[in-house]
Design a protein around this motif. Structure first.
Motif, PDB file in Angstrom:
ATOM      1  N   PHE A 120       0.457  -1.181  -0.134  1.00  0.00           N
ATOM      2  CA  PHE A 120       0.400   0.071   0.172  1.00  0.00           C
ATOM      3  C   PHE A 120       1.136   1.390  -0.319  1.00  0.00           C
ATOM      4  O   PHE A 120       2.146   1.480   0.931  1.00  0.00           O
ATOM      5  N   ASP A 121       0.247   2.007  -0.978  1.00  0.00           N
ATOM      6  CA  ASP A 121       1.116   3.833  -0.717  1.00  0.00           C
ATOM      7  C   ASP A 121      -0.034   4.307  -0.015  1.00  0.00           C
ATOM      8  O   ASP A 121       0.599   5.866   0.429  1.00  0.00           O
ATOM      9  N   THR A 122      -1.208   4.201   0.008  1.00  0.00           N
ATOM     10  CA  THR A 122      -1.891   5.308   0.705  1.00  0.00           C
ATOM     11  C   THR A 122      -2.634   4.015   1.454  1.00  0.00           C
ATOM     12  O   THR A 122      -3.041   3.196   2.190  1.00  0.00           O
ATOM     13  N   VAL A 123      -2.766   5.185   2.935  1.00  0.00           N
ATOM     14  CA  VAL A 123      -3.128   5.061   3.980  1.00  0.00           C
ATOM     15  C   VAL A 123      -3.886   5.468   4.852  1.00  0.00           C
ATOM     16  O   VAL A 123      -4.129   7.083   5.185  1.00  0.00           O
ATOM     17  N   VAL A 124      -5.070   6.054   4.718  1.00  0.00           N
ATOM     18  CA  VAL A 124      -6.059   6.478   5.703  1.00  0.00           C
ATOM     19  C   VAL A 124      -6.866   6.227   7.045  1.00  0.00           C
ATOM     20  O   VAL A 124      -7.196   5.633   7.461  1.00  0.00           O
TER      21      VAL A 124
END
Length: 220
Positions: A132-136
């Protein structure tokens, strides 16, 4: 690129990582330490809730906000100790599913109610961060699940229309969050298997991640 969806958004706890059982054990250890009653059903009722919502829930059920806060503080201490020193198991099938997503070059993100610091520890220690490059995280949005904020924020970071996203979730709260965001949700129940009348909004209800991967392939 698949024609039926442009990105996949992943819940974390209970979906990719088997941390719900660690969480329940930390609550039990805290309850024993404080000599407070805490039933398994009450613990199951909190699956998928953020820490803030857990506080509200416990305050109502225990009839004491101070008791709820004390239980949560001690439980958090046990939880951190377990994350740092005990095994964090992956859910069966998650690596095969993520390898397939990677091979399809599909944009993907983690959208979790968990606080960012904890999310980074879990993703890092389990090795899933490489996917993953994006985590919210839950402390990066105004409202946590069942509100749609984390999923809308994840879609925005990926630059993908929410209507073109598929969500993988394990809890009813997460199902509601994904549906509220206008997304299709594949539900893979973890500790709690909800009745059919609560899951009718799901695109599919799968027994495990292997079955969820079959659904994703069929949609592609």
């Amino acid at each position: 690129m698949p024609q039926n969806y442009d990105a996949i958004l992943f819940d974390m706890d209970g979906l990719m990582i088997d941390t719900e059982r660690i969480s329940m054990e930390s609550w039990r250890r805290a309850a024993d330490e404080l000599d407070m009653p805490l039933s398994d059903q009450l613990l199951l009722d909190m699956v998928g809730l953020s820490m803030r919502r857990c506080t509200e829930f416990l305050s109502e059920r225990l009839g004491s906000q101070d008791g709820a806060v004390a239980l949560q503080n001690v439980g958090r201490r046990h939880y951190w100790q377990m994350l740092e020193h005990e095994e964090i198991p992956l859910k069966t099938g998650i690596e095969a599913l993520l390898d397939w997503v990677d091979a399809q070059a599909l944009p993907r993100a983690v959208a979790t109610s968990t606080q960012r610091q904890l999310a980074d520890i879990k993703l890092g220690r389990t090795g899933l961060s490489r996917y993953f490059d994006t985590v919210v995280a839950g402390d990066e949005v105004a409202h946590t699940k069942p509100a749609p904020d984390v999923y809308l924020a994840a879609a925005r970071k990926l630059g993908v229309d929410p209507l073109r996203c598929v969500v993988l979730e394990d809890s009813i709260y997460g199902l509601h969050a994904g549906v509220a965001a206008g997304m299709r949700v594949i539900l893979v129940p973890d500790l709690v298997t909800p009745p059919a009348d609560q899951t009718h909004q799901a695109l599919a209800v799968c027994k495990d991640l292997h079955q969820a991967l079959d659904v994703l392939r069929q949609l592609a």
